[in-house]
Design an enzyme around this catalytic site. Structure first.
Site, PDB file in Angstrom:
ATOM      1  N   THR A   1      40.436  33.953  35.086  1.00 27.32           N
ATOM      2  CA  THR A   1      41.137  34.969  34.446  1.00 27.32           C
ATOM      3  C   THR A   1      40.521  36.243  34.768  1.00 27.32           C
ATOM      4  O   THR A   1      39.328  36.425  35.115  1.00 27.32           O
ATOM      5  CB  THR A   1      41.132  35.038  32.600  1.00 27.32           C
ATOM      6  OG1 THR A   1      39.603  35.366  32.649  1.00 27.32           O
ATOM      7  CG2 THR A   1      41.288  33.838  32.242  1.00 27.32           C
ATOM      8  N   SER A   2      41.400  37.216  35.541  1.00 27.18           N
ATOM      9  CA  SER A   2      41.061  38.589  36.073  1.00 27.18           C
ATOM     10  C   SER A   2      39.985  38.232  37.227  1.00 27.18           C
ATOM     11  O   SER A   2      40.170  37.573  37.929  1.00 27.18           O
ATOM     12  CB  SER A   2      40.564  39.291  34.880  1.00 27.18           C
ATOM     13  OG  SER A   2      40.445  40.823  35.283  1.00 27.18           O
ATOM     14  N   LEU A   3      38.826  39.105  37.027  1.00 27.47           N
ATOM     15  CA  LEU A   3      37.809  38.865  37.967  1.00 27.47           C
ATOM     16  C   LEU A   3      37.411  37.337  38.169  1.00 27.47           C
ATOM     17  O   LEU A   3      36.933  36.920  39.381  1.00 27.47           O
ATOM     18  CB  LEU A   3      36.571  39.533  37.649  1.00 27.47           C
ATOM     19  CG  LEU A   3      35.351  39.827  38.687  1.00 27.47           C
ATOM     20  CD1 LEU A   3      35.847  40.730  39.835  1.00 27.47           C
ATOM     21  CD2 LEU A   3      34.226  40.189  37.901  1.00 27.47           C
TER      22      LEU A   3
END
Length: 321
Positions: A98-100
């Site tokens: 998720t995300s980074l």
């Protein structure tokens, strides 16, 4: 047959000072990986991330929120924990970021190597600090419909993720998020500021778009060698285009869809390799009561990572018998 193993990697907001410090002190694989990655970062920005992350003057509760430091720190901890599990013969059947955390999924699945991933992460942080206004992210522990019900929330922020039935996150300018907090206090609605300096997954990121996309165009990405489930789309990704790693910081997070994608196909063993165990906590809320899937975390702010690691090892040994 044993459950497929899913390694999960979280992003901004999951970090804190001294994360994984007991592993750093006592696990050679973890320590060596962090030292190697820290040398790469130090050459690039002239600053040791480990000296900041393990600063003895800092408490776990102190905000660790400068993006230039936290971006690489999150990746370093996640990738080092992956190396620990790899040395123990524990390998994923799927990766989920998720995300980074999408960068860690990419490095583990062979989309790019760890050093290239770190270069992309550092460049993203540098460009954000050069081009973007600071912002905030706020977790609201209530039903997500709340966002559309109150203009005091939706007029002042952008919805960045719905993590489960009573947890969602918004991004916005600092002053506007303060206004939302005042409103939530009046309504006695539980909320929590995330330790970040920017409003990730919102239009506050847009000033960085052109420059970061130009950087990404110089990179090439391989197809994943391990099945890659992305929270950008909420399903399996087989090809990574040039702008994928821009979209993962700009577009909303689809973590529940990613969990449901896997749950509809398998009974899984989800292992959270993030610093806080937040994805395991979210996944437990998303998995149906009659599911045989199980969730585990290793590193958390409670600093029980050595015990948690041993527990995960033992559970996997039992499931494989």
């Amino acid at each position: 047959m044993s459950k497929p193993i899913v390694f999960m990697f979280s992003g901004q907001g999951s970090q804190y000072y001294h994360m994984g410090q007991k592993l750093f002190s006592e696990n050679t694989a973890f320590r060596n990986c962090l030292l190697n990655m820290d040398a790469i970062v130090t050459r690039r920005i002239g600053k040791s991330i480990l000296s900041e992350m393990y600063n003895p003057a800092k408490r776990i509760s102190d905000p660790f929120d400068r993006t230039l430091y936290t971006h690489p720190a999150i990746f370093m901890v996640e990738y080092a924990l992956y190396q620990v599990l790899f040395e123990k013969g524990i390998q994923p059947d799927y990766v989920l970021g998720t995300s980074l955390g999408e960068f860690t999924s990419a490095a583990v699945s062979g989309v790019l190597d760890a050093e290239d991933a770190m270069e992309c992460i550092l460049e993203q942080a540098i460009i954000m600090e050069e081009h973007c206004r600071e912002g905030s992210m706020l977790a609201i522990l209530d039903h997500p419909q709340l966002y559309n019900e109150f203009p005091q929330i939706f007029d002042q922020s952008e919805l960045t993720s719905v993590n489960y039935h009573s947890h969602f996150v918004v991004s916005g300018e600092n002053e506007k998020i303060k206004m939302i907090i005042n409103f939530l206090k009046e309504k006695h609605i539980t909320h929590q500021m995330l330790p970040v300096s920017y409003g990730f997954h919102s239009s506050l990121m847009d000033p960085a778009e052109r420059t970061y996309k130009e950087f990404l165009r110089s990179k090439s990405f391989k197809s994943p060698s391990i099945p890659y489930i992305s929270s950008l789309s909420g399903d399996r990704v087989t090809e990574i285009d040039h702008y994928f790693f821009w979209d993962t910081v700009r577009k909303p997070i689809q973590f529940p869809q990613a969990i449901h994608y896997l749950e509809s196909r398998h009974t899984c063993r989800f292992i959270d390799l993030g610093p806080s165990g937040t994805l395991a906590a979210f996944a437990k809320q998303l998995i149906s009561e009659d599911s045989g899937s199980r969730c585990s975390s290793i590193i958390t702010p409670f600093q029980q990572e050595l015990k948690n690691l041993e527990t995960v090892e033992n559970l996997l040994k039992l499931e494989r018998k």
